[in-house]
Each structure stands twice: as C-alpha cells, then as structure tokens.
Design a protein around this motif. Structure first.
Motif, short mmCIF file in Angstrom:
data_model
loop_
_atom_site.label_atom_id
_atom_site.label_comp_id
_atom_site.label_asym_id
_atom_site.label_seq_id
_atom_site.Cartn_x
_atom_site.Cartn_y
_atom_site.Cartn_z
N GLN A 13 0.83 -1.20 0.00
CA GLN A 13 0.00 0.00 0.00
C GLN A 13 0.86 1.25 0.00
OE1 GLN A 13 -1.65 -0.82 4.05
NE2 GLN A 13 -1.48 1.37 4.23
N GLU A 14 0.25 2.36 -0.37
CA GLU A 14 0.91 3.66 -0.37
C GLU A 14 0.93 4.18 1.07
OE1 GLU A 14 0.28 7.10 -3.41
OE2 GLU A 14 -1.24 7.30 -1.85
N LEU A 15 2.07 4.75 1.48
CA LEU A 15 2.22 5.25 2.84
C LEU A 15 3.01 6.56 2.84
CD1 LEU A 15 3.13 1.90 4.62
CD2 LEU A 15 1.06 3.23 5.02
N PRO A 16 2.76 7.42 3.84
CA PRO A 16 3.56 8.64 3.97
C PRO A 16 4.89 8.34 4.64
CG PRO A 16 1.90 8.57 5.69
CD PRO A 16 1.66 7.38 4.80
N VAL A 17 5.83 9.25 4.48
CA VAL A 17 7.17 9.08 5.04
C VAL A 17 7.11 8.86 6.55
CG1 VAL A 17 9.44 10.16 5.32
CG2 VAL A 17 8.18 10.45 3.20
N SER A 18 6.26 9.60 7.25
CA SER A 18 6.18 9.47 8.71
C SER A 18 5.77 8.06 9.12
CB SER A 18 5.21 10.50 9.29
OG SER A 18 3.93 10.34 8.71
N ALA A 19 4.83 7.47 8.41
CA ALA A 19 4.40 6.10 8.72
C ALA A 19 5.51 5.11 8.41
CB ALA A 19 3.14 5.75 7.93
N ARG A 27 4.18 10.77 -4.36
CA ARG A 27 2.99 11.56 -4.69
C ARG A 27 2.82 12.58 -3.56
NH1 ARG A 27 -2.24 11.63 -2.96
NH2 ARG A 27 -1.96 9.74 -1.72
N ARG A 28 2.71 13.84 -3.94
CA ARG A 28 2.55 14.90 -2.95
C ARG A 28 1.07 15.20 -2.75
NH1 ARG A 28 5.61 18.71 -0.52
NH2 ARG A 28 7.44 18.17 -1.73
N GLU A 29 0.70 15.31 -1.47
CA GLU A 29 -0.66 15.71 -1.10
C GLU A 29 -0.50 16.78 -0.04
OE1 GLU A 29 -4.08 13.53 1.28
OE2 GLU A 29 -3.77 12.64 -0.71
N GLY A 30 -0.64 18.01 -0.44
CA GLY A 30 -0.39 19.12 0.48
C GLY A 30 1.08 19.15 0.85
N THR A 31 1.35 19.07 2.15
CA THR A 31 2.74 19.07 2.60
C THR A 31 3.29 17.66 2.80
OG1 THR A 31 2.04 19.21 4.91
CG2 THR A 31 2.49 21.29 3.77
N ARG A 32 2.44 16.67 2.67
CA ARG A 32 2.87 15.28 2.88
C ARG A 32 3.25 14.63 1.55
NH1 ARG A 32 -0.40 12.08 7.32
NH2 ARG A 32 1.63 11.86 8.25
N ILE A 33 4.23 13.74 1.63
CA ILE A 33 4.63 12.97 0.46
C ILE A 33 4.32 11.50 0.76
CG2 ILE A 33 6.52 12.27 -1.03
CD1 ILE A 33 7.84 14.94 -0.44
N TYR A 34 3.59 10.91 -0.13
CA TYR A 34 3.23 9.50 -0.04
C TYR A 34 4.06 8.73 -1.06
CZ TYR A 34 -0.80 10.89 2.72
OH TYR A 34 -1.61 11.40 3.70
N TYR A 35 4.41 7.51 -0.70
CA TYR A 35 5.18 6.66 -1.60
C TYR A 35 4.44 5.37 -1.87
CZ TYR A 35 9.28 9.61 -1.17
OH TYR A 35 10.15 10.66 -1.25
N ARG A 36 4.63 4.85 -3.07
CA ARG A 36 4.15 3.53 -3.42
C ARG A 36 5.28 2.85 -4.19
NH1 ARG A 36 2.94 3.44 -8.78
NH2 ARG A 36 2.47 5.45 -9.73
N ALA A 37 5.27 1.55 -4.15
CA ALA A 37 6.31 0.79 -4.86
C ALA A 37 5.95 0.70 -6.33
CB ALA A 37 6.43 -0.60 -4.26
N ALA A 38 6.98 0.73 -7.15
CA ALA A 38 6.80 0.40 -8.56
C ALA A 38 6.52 -1.11 -8.59
CB ALA A 38 8.06 0.76 -9.33
N ASP A 39 6.50 -1.71 -9.72
CA ASP A 39 6.19 -3.13 -9.83
C ASP A 39 7.38 -3.95 -9.34
OD1 ASP A 39 4.95 -5.50 -10.44
OD2 ASP A 39 5.36 -5.37 -12.59
N VAL A 40 7.48 -4.14 -8.00
CA VAL A 40 8.64 -4.81 -7.42
C VAL A 40 8.29 -6.09 -6.68
CG1 VAL A 40 9.94 -2.67 -7.15
CG2 VAL A 40 8.51 -3.48 -5.28
N ARG A 41 7.03 -6.44 -6.61
CA ARG A 41 6.65 -7.62 -5.82
C ARG A 41 7.40 -8.87 -6.29
NH1 ARG A 41 3.37 -7.83 -1.17
NH2 ARG A 41 3.13 -10.02 -0.75
N GLY A 42 7.52 -9.05 -7.60
CA GLY A 42 8.24 -10.20 -8.14
C GLY A 42 9.70 -10.20 -7.70
N LEU A 43 10.33 -9.03 -7.73
CA LEU A 43 11.72 -8.90 -7.30
C LEU A 43 11.87 -9.31 -5.84
CD1 LEU A 43 14.68 -7.82 -7.68
CD2 LEU A 43 13.78 -5.60 -6.96
N LEU A 44 10.97 -8.83 -4.98
CA LEU A 44 11.04 -9.14 -3.56
C LEU A 44 10.81 -10.63 -3.31
CD1 LEU A 44 9.04 -6.09 -2.17
CD2 LEU A 44 11.51 -6.37 -2.26
#
Length: 147
Positions: A38-44, A72-89
């Motif tokens: 899932q997408e999560l903010p840096v603080s989380a 992805r920026r939402e206001g002052t928060r930056i959220y991150y999501r993984a590119a297609d990496v599940r197979g790599l992991l």
C-alpha cells in the motif's frame, strides 16, 4: 558461443546492478515490502522502521533513484508507493531460502515468514492510525472569519 550469439547490454546490466544495490539494505527491503502492499507517507514508513524521518527519507531517495518507488505529494505530505517490485522481492526471498527448500523439499524459512508477517502487521497498524488521523482532520472545520 560467438560474439553475435552473446547478447550483452552494458547499460541494462548497470541498471540491474543499481536496482540490486538499492535493495541490498535491510531497511530499504522492508520499505519496499511495505510499499508493495500500500501507499504510505514518510512518517508512517519511519515509524515502521523505527527510524528518524530523515534517515527514512534518505532510504526512499535511493529507492526513488533506482526507480523502485514513486512519490505523490498531497499538500505538505509525500506518499510513496512501490513500482512493480513484488516479483523482485519474492525472488529475493526465494533465493535466500536454503537449497533444499528452493527445490521444494520444505516450507518457507521461518525467519523469512516472520519478517514478512512483522512487516505486514506493522503496515496494518500504521495504516489504521493514518486512517484515523485523516478521519479526524476531515471532521474539523475552519472557524468562519468575520469581515
């Protein structure tokens, strides 16, 4: 094999090595595993690692440079999501298993399952807290200003 039969792309090899180097840190691997769910903010994410936001941001910068996460920026928060990496992991986890298990002789390595379960539990906990915080902010209204 002759030179024509051997297909070697040095640029592709360099990119692949950069990806492997980016994932070669336990904290970055955990970040990618969490962000593949899932997408999560840096603080989380910092809370998930038990690290400072600045250290987490540095890890994310390396993952971003390798093309493994998308911000992805939402206001002052930056959220991150993984590119297609599940197979790599999953491949990395498979290769890390003992040879007998890779051959299908036994269940997944208990330590690996423990890490995956711990990350999934932490992601669920952090996600629930973030959802409650968003719901709380959405319920607040700005006071009307008088002119």
């Amino acid at each position: 094999m002759d030179a024509q039969g051997q297909s070697w792309d040095a640029a592709a090899a360099d990119r692949a090595v950069a990806v492997l180097k980016a994932v070669a840190d336990p904290s970055r691997y955990r970040l990618l595993w969490a962000l593949s769910q899932q997408e999560l903010p840096v603080s989380a994410l910092a809370e998930l690692l038990g690290a400072h936001v600045a250290a987490t941001s540095q890890h994310l910068a390396k993952l971003r440079a390798a093309g493994l996460v998308v911000p992805r920026r939402e206001g002052t928060r930056i959220y991150y999501r993984a590119a297609d990496v599940r197979g790599l992991l999953e491949e990395a986890a498979l290769v890390a298993r003992p040879a007998a298990e890779r051959a299908g002789a036994g269940p997944a390595d208990a330590a690996e399952v423990g890490v995956e379960t711990a990350v999934e539990t932490a992601v669920a906990h952090v996600s629930a807290r973030a959802s409650r915080a968003r719901a709380g902010r959405a319920g607040r209204r700005r006071p009307a200003t008088e002119h």
